[in-house]
Design a protein around this motif. Structure first.
Motif, mmCIF file in Angstrom:
data_model
loop_
_atom_site.group_PDB
_atom_site.id
_atom_site.type_symbol
_atom_site.label_atom_id
_atom_site.label_comp_id
_atom_site.label_asym_id
_atom_site.label_seq_id
_atom_site.Cartn_x
_atom_site.Cartn_y
_atom_site.Cartn_z
ATOM 1 N N MET A 119 -4.401 -7.529 -110.919
ATOM 2 C CA MET A 119 -5.446 -8.205 -111.278
ATOM 3 C C MET A 119 -5.147 -9.152 -112.567
ATOM 4 O O MET A 119 -6.375 -9.937 -113.011
ATOM 5 C CB MET A 119 -6.641 -7.324 -111.618
ATOM 6 C CG MET A 119 -6.914 -6.710 -110.298
ATOM 7 S SD MET A 119 -7.445 -7.763 -108.920
ATOM 8 C CE MET A 119 -9.253 -8.165 -109.559
ATOM 9 N N THR A 179 -11.383 -3.653 -106.446
ATOM 10 C CA THR A 179 -12.796 -4.387 -106.199
ATOM 11 C C THR A 179 -12.997 -4.874 -107.857
ATOM 12 O O THR A 179 -12.674 -4.202 -108.515
ATOM 13 C CB THR A 179 -13.547 -3.024 -105.704
ATOM 14 O OG1 THR A 179 -13.448 -2.654 -104.644
ATOM 15 C CG2 THR A 179 -15.280 -3.440 -105.873
ATOM 16 N N THR A 183 -5.197 -6.426 -104.665
ATOM 17 C CA THR A 183 -6.272 -6.596 -105.793
ATOM 18 C C THR A 183 -7.162 -5.132 -105.729
ATOM 19 O O THR A 183 -6.951 -4.117 -104.583
ATOM 20 C CB THR A 183 -7.214 -7.836 -105.079
ATOM 21 O OG1 THR A 183 -7.766 -7.376 -103.667
ATOM 22 C CG2 THR A 183 -6.308 -8.792 -104.988
ATOM 23 N N GLU A 229 -13.756 -12.967 -110.391
ATOM 24 C CA GLU A 229 -12.651 -12.523 -110.601
ATOM 25 C C GLU A 229 -11.664 -12.407 -109.391
ATOM 26 O O GLU A 229 -10.541 -12.535 -109.563
ATOM 27 C CB GLU A 229 -12.792 -11.058 -111.330
ATOM 28 C CG GLU A 229 -13.525 -10.934 -112.604
ATOM 29 C CD GLU A 229 -13.744 -9.519 -112.932
ATOM 30 O OE1 GLU A 229 -12.689 -8.734 -113.536
ATOM 31 O OE2 GLU A 229 -14.859 -9.110 -112.982
ATOM 32 N N VAL A 230 -12.234 -11.832 -108.285
ATOM 33 C CA VAL A 230 -11.472 -11.743 -107.131
ATOM 34 C C VAL A 230 -11.072 -13.360 -106.688
ATOM 35 O O VAL A 230 -9.837 -13.385 -106.262
ATOM 36 C CB VAL A 230 -12.256 -11.390 -105.954
ATOM 37 C CG1 VAL A 230 -11.491 -11.201 -104.570
ATOM 38 C CG2 VAL A 230 -12.717 -9.793 -106.174
ATOM 39 N N ARG A 231 -11.677 -14.185 -106.724
ATOM 40 C CA ARG A 231 -11.289 -15.412 -106.453
ATOM 41 C C ARG A 231 -10.225 -16.057 -107.529
ATOM 42 O O ARG A 231 -9.367 -16.864 -106.981
ATOM 43 C CB ARG A 231 -12.400 -16.532 -106.498
ATOM 44 C CG ARG A 231 -13.463 -16.169 -105.239
ATOM 45 C CD ARG A 231 -14.825 -17.053 -105.391
ATOM 46 N NE ARG A 231 -15.385 -17.151 -104.311
ATOM 47 C CZ ARG A 231 -16.014 -16.187 -103.374
ATOM 48 N NH1 ARG A 231 -15.850 -14.992 -104.212
ATOM 49 N NH2 ARG A 231 -16.411 -16.442 -102.281
ATOM 50 N N LEU A 257 -6.206 -7.113 -99.742
ATOM 51 C CA LEU A 257 -7.482 -7.317 -100.632
ATOM 52 C C LEU A 257 -8.194 -5.881 -100.276
ATOM 53 O O LEU A 257 -8.560 -5.804 -99.220
ATOM 54 C CB LEU A 257 -8.254 -8.494 -99.852
ATOM 55 C CG LEU A 257 -9.543 -8.774 -100.561
ATOM 56 C CD1 LEU A 257 -9.225 -9.610 -102.042
ATOM 57 C CD2 LEU A 257 -10.483 -9.792 -99.600
ATOM 58 N N LEU A 295 -12.285 -17.037 -99.100
ATOM 59 C CA LEU A 295 -11.119 -16.261 -99.632
ATOM 60 C C LEU A 295 -9.709 -16.251 -99.138
ATOM 61 O O LEU A 295 -8.846 -16.599 -99.581
ATOM 62 C CB LEU A 295 -11.488 -14.559 -99.562
ATOM 63 C CG LEU A 295 -12.688 -14.155 -100.247
ATOM 64 C CD1 LEU A 295 -12.808 -12.745 -100.338
ATOM 65 C CD2 LEU A 295 -12.692 -14.593 -101.838
#
Length: 378
Positions: free
Chosen positions: A66, A93, A91, A98-100, A125, A153
């Motif tokens: 991350m 949660t 990744t 932040e995920v993108r 993911l 995503l």
């Protein structure tokens, strides 16, 4: 890093069994395997097995996926030393932005990968599309998935595997959509019932994330998600560190799930001394062979794949059977025939072990990237 040898000699594990002979290499691929059938216990020659394929890797070497591109390079370098030649950067949660962002970072790394690191095949993911009541060590940013968001995503990075909680409303449609797109869906971090697990499998889900952990347990009148896996799964991942899952439960899963395969679920603490590390936005502590949150919850692992191999052997598998569950089966799960096996045409990703199953060298695309050579040159 060494230049590529032309041949590697020893006990070679092929899909058809062991052969005492040589692997001939050309341009990073296996050109041929020559030799006679053998029982490797009858000699002290090196054991040559396929490079490990780890589909669930959060970190290693002090770095967490991350954290972005440099962290992915660090974790991939770390795991290569332990025999992992291909992996999925996994990744946590996190908030949508932040995920993108991290998907963009992983995609950028894959465009210019570190040649001295494990091959990053794509992204697993794991979250945020999980049940907020079964977070495990995941931060409290669970979301409900939608088809539109999944498409957004997937445009950011090559997502090959997604963990979902199937009981969340609308996730059945998402599973069908992802399956149609060729993405593998695993069930995990779930409070779903046996029936909801079976239904998700009928929609196209094809695996289970860290079997037994962060899912509804098996009871004889309420089989839960574990029961759905044991009764119906062809594939499931498991963490064989002998801490997440008791050896007896591992043996149970081995009897029930034909292609049960190992993952490390490793954190930044893998390959590092005891101390404090990051797992996404969480602080975790490595001590007594495990990684935990402040409240004692297991938070990923410090496992490396070479130790996973030895642990599988310790619960009763042969070396060949253990190797399949670290290489061939996870590669097959992704539909990759060019990795996870030693046969003509496959990538020359090769782990060498001594008779005590200590890792002595690693070859990636035919190049010696870790350990000492034991080769004959043409």
């Amino acid at each position: 890093m060494s230049t590529a040898p032309t041949r590697l000699a020893g006990n070679v594990l092929t899909p058809e069994g062991w052969r005492l002979g040589e692997i001939r290499l050309e341009q990073g691929r296996i050109a041929a395997i020559e030799g006679s059938p053998v029982d490797p216990s009858t000699n002290d020659a090196p054991r040559l097995i396929p490079g490990f394929v780890d589909l669930h890797v959060h970190g290693g070497g002090g770095a967490d996926a991350m954290e972005g591109r440099e962290a992915v390079s660090t974790l991939a370098r770390t795991h290569l030393r332990f025999g992992t030649t291909s992996l999925l950067a996994t990744t946590m949660t996190a908030r949508p932005e932040e995920v993108r962002a991290v998907l963009g970072e992983i995609s950028g790394y894959m465009e210019a990968p570190d040649p001295a690191a494990s091959r990053v095949l794509g992204v697993h993911l794991e979250g945020p599309f999980i049940n907020p009541g079964k977070l495990g060590a995941q931060p409290a940013h669970a979301q409900v998935a939608s088809v539109a968001e999944m498409d957004e995503l997937m445009a950011l990075a090559p997502i090959l595997l997604i963990t979902l909680a199937p009981e969340i409303s609308g996730h059945g449609e998402v599973i069908r959509h992802l399956t149609d797109k060729g993405v593998r869906v695993q069930l995990g971090h779930t409070l779903g019932s046996y029936e909801e697990g079976v239904e998700a499998l009928s929609h196209g889900a094809c695996g289970f994330t860290h079997l037994f952990n962060a899912m509804t347990a098996l009871h004889h009148r309420k089989p839960g998600m574990v029961g759905a896996a044991l009764a119906h799964a062809e594939y499931a991942e498991i963490i064989p560190d002998l801490l997440h899952v008791h050896p007896g439960a591992i043996r149970t899963a081995l009897r029930c799930i034909p292609r049960l395969y190992a993952v490390t679920d490793s954190t930044a603490a893998a390959g590092m001394p005891d101390g404090d590390y990051r797992l996404g936005e969480q602080k975790v502590t490595k001590c007594l062979g495990g990684v935990r949150l402040a409240d004692g919850t297991l938070a990923g692992s410090t496992l490396t794949m070479d130790q996973a191999l030895r642990n599988f052997v310790s619960v009763g598998l042969s070396l060949a059977e253990a190797s399949d569950r670290l290489s061939r089966f996870p590669a097959d799960f992704l539909g990759r025939r060019d990795i996870g096996r030693l046969e003509a045409g496959a990538r020359a990703d090769i782990v060498t072990l001594d008779p005590e199953l200590t890792l002595t060298s690693v070859h990636l695309d035919g190049r010696l990237v870790s350990g000492e050579p034991h080769v004959t040159h043409a």
